[in-house]
Motif scaffolding. Structure first.
Motif, PDB file in Angstrom:
ATOM      1  N   ARG A 197      46.141  17.041 -12.295  1.00 35.09           N
ATOM      2  CA  ARG A 197      46.468  15.638 -12.600  1.00 35.09           C
ATOM      3  C   ARG A 197      47.929  15.491 -13.009  1.00 35.09           C
ATOM      4  N   GLY A 198      48.374  16.421 -13.843  1.00 33.46           N
ATOM      5  CA  GLY A 198      49.746  16.343 -14.342  1.00 33.46           C
ATOM      6  C   GLY A 198      50.780  16.493 -13.248  1.00 33.46           C
ATOM      7  N   VAL A 199      50.591  17.461 -12.355  1.00 37.12           N
ATOM      8  CA  VAL A 199      51.577  17.653 -11.290  1.00 37.12           C
ATOM      9  C   VAL A 199      51.539  16.485 -10.309  1.00 37.12           C
ATOM     10  N   ARG A 200      50.346  15.966 -10.055  1.00 33.03           N
ATOM     11  CA  ARG A 200      50.227  14.789  -9.179  1.00 33.03           C
ATOM     12  C   ARG A 200      51.056  13.634  -9.743  1.00 33.03           C
ATOM     13  N   CYS A 241      42.917  17.045  -7.453  1.00 34.50           N
ATOM     14  CA  CYS A 241      42.806  15.695  -7.997  1.00 34.50           C
ATOM     15  C   CYS A 241      43.412  14.733  -6.980  1.00 34.50           C
ATOM     16  N   GLY A 242      42.642  13.729  -6.593  1.00 30.90           N
ATOM     17  CA  GLY A 242      43.065  12.811  -5.549  1.00 30.90           C
ATOM     18  C   GLY A 242      43.766  11.571  -6.071  1.00 30.90           C
ATOM     19  N   PRO A 243      44.037  10.652  -5.152  1.00 31.93           N
ATOM     20  CA  PRO A 243      44.776   9.437  -5.503  1.00 31.93           C
ATOM     21  C   PRO A 243      44.074   8.610  -6.576  1.00 31.93           C
ATOM     22  N   GLY A 253      42.316   5.754  -8.435  1.00 30.24           N
ATOM     23  CA  GLY A 253      41.496   4.673  -7.917  1.00 30.24           C
ATOM     24  C   GLY A 253      40.577   5.086  -6.784  1.00 30.24           C
ATOM     25  N   GLY A 254      40.792   6.245  -6.215  1.00 32.81           N
ATOM     26  CA  GLY A 254      39.955   6.715  -5.110  1.00 32.81           C
ATOM     27  C   GLY A 254      38.782   7.530  -5.606  1.00 32.81           C
ATOM     28  N   ALA A 255      37.917   7.910  -4.663  1.00 31.52           N
ATOM     29  CA  ALA A 255      36.718   8.680  -5.002  1.00 31.52           C
ATOM     30  C   ALA A 255      37.055  10.042  -5.599  1.00 31.52           C
ATOM     31  N   ALA A 256      38.200  10.617  -5.218  1.00 31.31           N
ATOM     32  CA  ALA A 256      38.568  11.958  -5.687  1.00 31.31           C
ATOM     33  C   ALA A 256      39.501  11.931  -6.899  1.00 31.31           C
ATOM     34  N   ALA A 257      39.715  10.768  -7.471  1.00 31.84           N
ATOM     35  CA  ALA A 257      40.667  10.629  -8.579  1.00 31.84           C
ATOM     36  C   ALA A 257      40.260  11.423  -9.812  1.00 31.84           C
ATOM     37  N   GLU A 258      38.961  11.533 -10.066  1.00 31.71           N
ATOM     38  CA  GLU A 258      38.504  12.275 -11.241  1.00 31.71           C
ATOM     39  C   GLU A 258      38.770  13.761 -11.103  1.00 31.71           C
ATOM     40  N   GLY A 259      38.815  14.229  -9.876  1.00 25.99           N
ATOM     41  CA  GLY A 259      39.128  15.619  -9.622  1.00 25.99           C
ATOM     42  C   GLY A 259      37.904  16.491  -9.486  1.00 25.99           C
TER      43      GLY A 259
END
Length: 187
Positions: free
Chosen positions: A96-99, A132-134, A136-142
């Motif tokens: 999440r941090g690097v994203r 960890c995804g974008p 607001g998206g389905a993969a945002a939680e990671g």
């Protein structure tokens, strides 16, 4: 020029995982940032070995020392004190941090023990990878994966690279299937 040139993620006759990840990202016009600990830059090297990687790869942070995970990637200091750097939640916070810090749609991370000695009470071969995804998206939680790897230091590091890229490829592929279903489901 045989097996010595094989890279992590390169399969026999199949598209190498780094190529697949970068293709999927480019198709979506999305970007990737990488946070690495035990892999020490190998994930970034695997990605940048692919021609055209700059279309999707933003950059990486090699936070080998535990304080850098906190200071550069925003990993919770209390979490690091309680559990140490070799932990699934640490890997997820690194991703999440690097994203966030590198302004990418996707973030991936590796943390673990390559050896030769145990670390933070964890045996050699204990590795956590995260994606960890974008927002607001389905993969945002990671998503994280816990690995128990055998082999020497180099083998553990290579398998960690392959595993984090496969985890990301799976998320990107699943994300594409979900979008296809959303677009075609109501018709």
């Amino acid at each position: 020029m045989a097996a010595a040139e094989e890279r992590p993620g390169a399969g026999s006759g199949a598209e190498p995982v780094a190529v697949r990840v970068l293709r999927l990202l480019a198709e979506r016009d999305q970007t990737l940032a990488v946070a690495e600990s035990l892999t020490g830059g190998l994930v970034a090297a695997e990605l940048t070995a692919v021609p055209g990687a700059s279309r999707a790869f933003r950059g990486s942070v090699t936070a080998y020392a535990t304080p850098l995970k906190r200071d550069l990637l925003g990993v919770d200091g209390e979490l690091l004190e309680r559990r140490g750097a070799v932990d699934a939640d640490v890997a997820l916070q690194m991703a999440r941090g690097v994203r966030s810090r590198l302004g990418a749609a996707w973030g991936v991370a590796t943390t673990g023990v390559a050896g030769p000695d145990p670390q933070d009470g964890q045996p050699v071969g204990t590795v956590y990878v995260a994606v960890c995804g974008p927002p607001g998206g389905a993969a945002a939680e990671g998503k994280t994966a816990a690995l128990r790897l055998n082999g020497d230091r180099a083998e553990i590091r290579r398998e960690s690279v392959r595993s984090v890229l496969e985890l990301l490829a799976g998320e990107l592929s699943g994300n594409a299937r979900a979008k296809d279903t959303e677009q075609n489901g109501g018709n």
